[in-house]
Design a protein around this motif. Sequence first.
Motif, PDB file in Angstrom:
ATOM      1  N   SER A   1       6.127   7.006   3.006  1.00 10.73           N
ATOM      2  CA  SER A   1       6.014   5.812   2.158  1.00 10.73           C
ATOM      3  C   SER A   1       7.325   5.042   2.134  1.00 10.73           C
ATOM      4  O   SER A   1       7.342   3.816   2.303  1.00 10.73           O
ATOM      5  CB  SER A   1       5.612   6.204   0.733  1.00 10.73           C
ATOM      6  OG  SER A   1       4.334   6.784   0.721  1.00 10.73           O
TER       7      SER A   1
ATOM      8  N   ASP B   1       2.154   1.838  -3.423  1.00 12.44           N
ATOM      9  CA  ASP B   1       1.108   2.385  -4.287  1.00 12.44           C
ATOM     10  C   ASP B   1       0.876   3.865  -3.993  1.00 12.44           C
ATOM     11  O   ASP B   1       0.653   4.660  -4.912  1.00 12.44           O
ATOM     12  CB  ASP B   1      -0.187   1.594  -4.131  1.00 12.44           C
ATOM     13  CG  ASP B   1      -0.088   0.196  -4.725  1.00 12.44           C
ATOM     14  OD1 ASP B   1       0.776  -0.025  -5.611  1.00 12.44           O
ATOM     15  OD2 ASP B   1      -0.866  -0.683  -4.302  1.00 12.44           O
TER      16      ASP B   1
ATOM     17  N   GLU C   1       0.838  -1.204   0.000  1.00 10.52           N
ATOM     18  CA  GLU C   1       0.000   0.000   0.000  1.00 10.52           C
ATOM     19  C   GLU C   1       0.874   1.256   0.000  1.00 10.52           C
ATOM     20  O   GLU C   1       0.596   2.218  -0.733  1.00 10.52           O
ATOM     21  CB  GLU C   1      -0.919   0.008   1.219  1.00 10.52           C
ATOM     22  CG  GLU C   1      -1.831   1.215   1.262  1.00 10.52           C
ATOM     23  CD  GLU C   1      -2.729   1.227   2.489  1.00 10.52           C
ATOM     24  OE1 GLU C   1      -3.216   2.318   2.822  1.00 10.52           O
ATOM     25  OE2 GLU C   1      -2.934   0.170   3.107  1.00 10.52           O
TER      26      GLU C   1
END
Length: 108
Positions: free
Chosen positions: A81, A57, A54
């Motif tokens: 991230s 992404d 995730e």
Amino acid sequence: MGTFNFNGDVNAGIIGDNGTLNIGQQDGAAQTLRLAAELAQWLRDQGAAPARIEAADVLRGELDRAAQEGRPAEPGVIRRSLETITLGLGVGSGGLALAQEISRLLGS
């Protein structure tokens, strides 16, 4: 160090591209987006935890939106991230190498 001599006034008309002079690699955004896609695929291939996939992404999405909008990627989104993705990745792994290269290209 180079010396450049111009015969006349230096203005945007003679430099080109509205006065922007680009030196060096010009496809940084495209390369970073490509590496983010490779990193997301690598994580999927390795069976990484859903949180890491995730995060990959989210990283790819932010880079894509920033490129489309002509703005820099949001540093906080990128940092979070990459931290989520790299947490626990082995030294010398392909995923860590990709994440480090993305960070280098973004100047993080």
